[in-house]
Design an enzyme around this catalytic site. Sequence first.
Site, short mmCIF file in Angstrom:
data_model
loop_
_atom_site.label_atom_id
_atom_site.label_comp_id
_atom_site.label_asym_id
_atom_site.label_seq_id
_atom_site.Cartn_x
_atom_site.Cartn_y
_atom_site.Cartn_z
CD GLU A 63 14.69 -17.47 -5.00
OE1 GLU A 63 14.12 -17.14 -3.94
OE2 GLU A 63 15.93 -17.44 -5.14
CE LYS A 133 19.13 -15.66 -4.17
NZ LYS A 133 18.27 -16.72 -3.58
CB CYS A 174 15.35 -14.26 -3.31
SG CYS A 174 14.47 -14.74 -1.80
#
Length: 296
Positions: A63, A133, A174
Site C-alpha cells: 500500500e 479502497k 488494508c
Amino acid sequence: MAVTATDAIHPRFAKKPLFYSIGLKIALVQLSVGKDKSKNVAQAVKKIHQAKAKGAQLVALPECFNSPYGTKYFNDYAEEVPLGETSRALSQAAAEAGVCVVGGTVPERCGDKLYNTCTVWDINGKLIAKHRKMHLFDIDIPNKITFKESEVLSPGNELTIFECNGVKVGLGICYDLRFQEMAHLMAKEGCGLLIYPGAFNMTTGPKHWELLGRARATDQQLWVALVSPARDANAEYVAWGHTTLIDPWGAVVAKLDEKEDTLVHTVDLSMVEDVRNSIPIRLQRRTDIYDTVRKS
Ligand SMILES: NC(=O)CC(=O)C(=O)O
C-alpha cells in the site's frame, strides 16, 4: 425453506471458479518507501525485475508505495490512472519483465476526488484491473493512533477480481481486510487467492495483521497474501511490516520481518479444493437464515 447449496452469484461473474490444479509463483515486495516519489517508483521497478529473475509470475507491491502514508501527502503525490508517471512505470516494468504486477496502491486523482488505488498490469503492460479502497481507514485509539482517510479520500464502490495464469485473484486494500463480507463475496465469485496491499501500524499491526489474514483465509478457505511496506522508524506513520502469506488452512506459510525484502512462494491452488472438500462449510451455510449478498 430448503437450504441452498451455494448462495446467489452475481451475474457479472462466471459461476465456475478458474484454477485449482495449478501453482502460481508469487513475489510479495516489502518495499522501503520514503519521500522521494521517483526513487520509490524506481526501487519498485527494480524489485519487479529481481522477482521475475527468481521465477515469479505475479509480483505484488505494498500500500502507498510511491508516497509516504499520511493524509497530508496524498494530494501532492496523487496521479491520474493510467496517465501518471507511476502507472507508466508499472506498465513498462510489467511488459519488460513479462510478469503480472499488482501495483500496491497509489493516491489516485480523478476529477476533484482522491482515491487509494491498486492497479494491476498484465505481462503485456496492459491495465487489467483497478481497485479503489472501499473501506476508508478512520480510527481513533486514544493515546495511540488517530487516522482519518475520509478527510481527503473517497471510497471505491466496486469489488475487484482479475485473472492471472488461470487463477482468479481478489483485491482488497488494508482496512478492507477487516470486512469479511467483502472477502466472502470474492470467494463466492471464484477467487482462490486474495491479495491485500496494506500498511498496518505499530498499534494494530501486532494485534490484528496476521490474525485478520488468517481469519479471512480460514473463513473463505483460500490463499491470502498481505503486502506491507518495510518499517521506517523515523516516518510519521510507522508501518508494521511482516508481509505474510497464509494458506487455505489458515496457516502462515511464509512471513517477513520488518525490513525491506521480498517473499517468493508458489501458491498451490489445489489446496483450496482439498480444504473445501474436507471441511465443506460452503455447502453448509444456512442461507435460508442468513446471507451475504452483493448489491452492485
Ligand atoms: N491502514 C489501514 O488502512 C488499516 C490499518 O492500519 C488497520 O486496520 O489497523
